[in-house]
Scaffold this active site. Structure first.
Site, short mmCIF file in Angstrom:
data_model
loop_
_atom_site.label_atom_id
_atom_site.label_comp_id
_atom_site.label_asym_id
_atom_site.label_seq_id
_atom_site.Cartn_x
_atom_site.Cartn_y
_atom_site.Cartn_z
CG HIS A 1 84.27 90.05 -16.07
ND1 HIS A 1 82.92 89.02 -16.37
CD2 HIS A 1 83.66 89.02 -14.62
CE1 HIS A 1 82.56 88.08 -16.35
NE2 HIS A 1 82.82 88.73 -14.79
CG ASP B 1 84.05 89.66 -20.76
OD1 ASP B 1 84.56 88.92 -19.86
OD2 ASP B 1 82.53 89.46 -19.29
CB SER C 1 79.69 87.28 -13.82
OG SER C 1 80.71 86.54 -13.97
#
Length: 652
Positions: free
Chosen positions: A336, A305, A199
């Site tokens: 995610h 995601d 991320s």
């Protein structure tokens, strides 16, 4: 999506290969014979050197008259230091080490009385330090023990990590304390650095690679952002009701919050909620600088995601391919989620061999393996020698009217007529898909008959829509749907496709303060009647420009192209492929200021999709398909998209 076939064996020049071979022999345990193929855990993790340094970034982001220093925590093998051997570095630069935590268990850094790191989150140090690597955890500027301000992917964020790569290669200054003058030199490393992270952390890896910094040999971005505009907007349509100023404040240290008002104001003023492109977004667009990337890239992303949406990996992958960057990719069915939590054993093994190959130069065979691993069903993976496959070509599919309003067909021939729908911000893509076979006021659906062969889409799609609105503002959504029964990972549930168990598995060495044992996970599955597998959004006011929107004239027709997210999906024989065009996709984009009704001009509307086998494959898959009556029943799918905070991190 462009295709470039590059075998790993073509990556390295003879000179580089010779250097790598020398390194491999230099780092091999004394008892080893011949060229090593795998680093082994022969060094003590418990007795590893743990130290902290503060690297000077050369910036004064907090405006206190002093250049900012970022905290760098290092764990490295003591035995190799005593022998004077220089070793490579694995680095994770993060804003989350103190505010929010890393990984499925939200681990934070902890320190001893001397300020040296005791627990380093995740398994990287536990696993790789005993194998002869150093692990470096960097606190981004404005977080944890670092000076400066968080600027959400801008110059300060990227320089926080780039300066550390420079320091590891003897080009930047560091000190033994945050405010002192005693210098610290990285004489223990050969400078060869690999960056990794999920991320925001992976985003930093992308951004640093895009500077072309020397010494960064590889990056492993997991669910990472490639352009921050695309995190907050989709061609003018806002994806969240807040901007980067909220995110900066979320991760700033207390010290940074007291000093960084000017940075916060800039993040507000230069990121208008209109969705217009500004210089702030240009600075945070790494895709435009893909030509500077020297590092190889091992990219991992969940195809469902809905936090860092898959447009990010698609446009980054395309840009890397155009510039001949060495690359590898994993695509999962999850949201995610880190690969450590959806494919743990295979991930650890593959990452180990990747770093051995890229940082130690070991000839371990990973260069002969397929470029792509794709999760086709929960825990069932297939591979592609290149990605997208060579036979992939863009095919234009066209919607046409059907026997009932709002229920049209999808094929190769240009359609006729119009379809009309009214934006309903209370409904999402799951509502549209569930009622695909019923005429409803809020969407226009276009569906093939059941396929007679499998049909594979691999890459990024675009949908061009000509629409006439009744109001001065309008948002559009387009989604591709696989209509048919399947068992998939439940990406809409809390774990985004995984369930966390109570037992633990261990990956590396442990100490009393830093365990290498993590809670196991398993796939969280659900049975569905349909799967939304690609999405795109836009503000119709951006019809003339990707960078600036304008008010619409009610009653006038506008043409706009929506960029749909990259994916790799097979619509099986017997299933149907659907294109849905609608307004606000609840909880995935924000609604416009009005509630428009839109009329779609079908001859001027089309979907360009990346089909393996191209238009011939579509023609074969739809040839002989038997017409079926519309199905009025409501189809079951995953839950509706969940409202989420705009945080590219671990929160699910």
């Amino acid at each position: 999506m462009p295709v470039r076939c590059m075998r790993f064996t073509t990556w390295r020049s003879l000179a580089t290969a010779a250097t790598a071979a020398l390194m491999a022999s230099f780092l091999a345990p004394a008892a080893a014979h011949g060229a090593p193929r795998e680093s082994t855990p022969v060094y003590s993790y418990e007795n590893a050197i743990r130290e902290s340094v503060w690297v000077d970034t050369g910036l004064d982001g907090d405006g206190d008259g002093k250049t900012d220093r970022v905290a760098v925590d290092v764990v490295r093998p003591r035995e190799l230091a005593r022998q004077g051997r220089k070793i490579p570095v694995i680095m994770d630069a993060s804003p989350y080490y103190s505010c929010c935590g890393r990984g499925n268990e939200s681990q934070k850094k902890t320190y001893d009385a001397n300020g040296n790191v005791v627990q380093m989150p995740l398994f990287y140090d536990n696993y790789f330090v005993p194998r002869g690597y150093a692990f470096v955890g960097v606190d981004l500027a404005g977080t944890n023990r670092s000076d400066g301000c968080v600027d959400v992917g801008g110059r300060s964020d990227i320089q926080s990590a780039k300066a550390v790569v420079d320091w590891l290669n003897g080009r930047a200054r560091a000190y033994t304390t945050r405010t002192g003058t005693t210098s610290a030199k990285a004489t223990w490393t050969n400078g060869r650095t690999g960056m990794i992270g999920k991320s925001w952390d992976g985003t930093i890896a992308n951004g640093v690679a895009a500077t072309g910094v020397k010494g960064l040999k590889t990056i492993v971005p997991i669910s990472a952002i490639s352009s921050w505009y695309d995190y907050y907007f989709a061609k003018g349509a806002p994806l969240y009701d807040s901007g980067p100023d909220w995110l900066s404040d979320y991760v700033d240290s207390p010290d940074a919050r007291a000093k960084c008002a000017a940075v916060q104001h800039k993040l507000v003023d230069q990121a208008p909620r209109t969705g217009d492109w500004t210089p702030l977004w240009t600075e945070r667009d790494y895709v435009k600088d893909a030509g500077k990337v020297r590092a190889s890239v091992f990219l991992i992303h969940g195809m469902q995601d809905l936090n860092v949406r898959t447009k990010h990996f698609g446009q980054w992958w395309d840009a890397l391919a155009r510039n001949g960057v060495e690359r590898k990719i994993w695509l999962s069915q999850t949201g995610h989620v880190d690969p450590f939590d959806f494919r743990r054993a295979a991930w650890t093994d593959t990452l180990h061999r990747w770093f051995d190959h890229e940082l130690l130069g070991y000839d371990n065979g990973i260069d002969d393996e397929p470029m792509a691993d794709i999760e086709r069903h929960p825990d069932q993976w297939v591979t592609s020698s290149v990605w997208p496959p060579r036979a992939t070509s863009t095919t234009t599919l066209r919607p046409d009217t059907g026997t009932q309003a709002g229920i049209g067909t999808l094929g190769l021939r240009t359609g006729s007529g119009t379809e009309t729908f009214t934006d309903n911000p209370a409904l999402s893509e799951t509502d549209w898909a569930a009622h695909i076979d019923a005429p409803t006021a809020e969407k226009a659906g276009f569906v093939t008959e059941p396929l007679t062969r499998d049909l594979r889409l691999s890459g990024s799609s675009k949908v061009t829509v000509t629409a006439t609105p009744t109001t001065s503002t309008a948002h559009l959504s387009a989604v591709l749907v696989d209509l048919g029964p399947d068992t998939i990972r439940d990406y809409a549930a809390g774990g985004e496709g995984i369930t966390t168990l109570t037992d633990r598995t261990c990956w590396g060495a442990s100490t009393a303060g830093d365990s290498a044992c993590f809670r196991s996970t398993e796939a969280k599955k659900t049975d569905v009647d349909y799967t939304v597998f690609s999405r795109g959004w836009a503000d119709l006011g951006n019809y003339a420009s990707d960078t600036k929107g304008v008010p619409l004239t009610p009653g006038r027709a506008y043409t706009i192209t929506l960029d749909l997210a990259a994916t790799d999906h097979v619509v099986p024989e017997g299933h149907r492929l659907a294109l849905i065009v609608a307004g606000t996709d609840k909880d995935l984009i924000d609604p416009p200021s009005s509630t428009p009704t839109l009329t779609i001009d079908l001859p001027r509307t089309s979907a360009r999709v990346p089909l393996v086998g191209g238009s011939d494959a579509f023609a074969r898959a739809t040839a002989g398909a038997k017409a079926t009556a519309p199905r009025p029943s409501v189809l079951d799918g995953v839950g509706a998209p969940r409202t989420a905070l705009p945080v590219p991190g671990e929160a699910r």
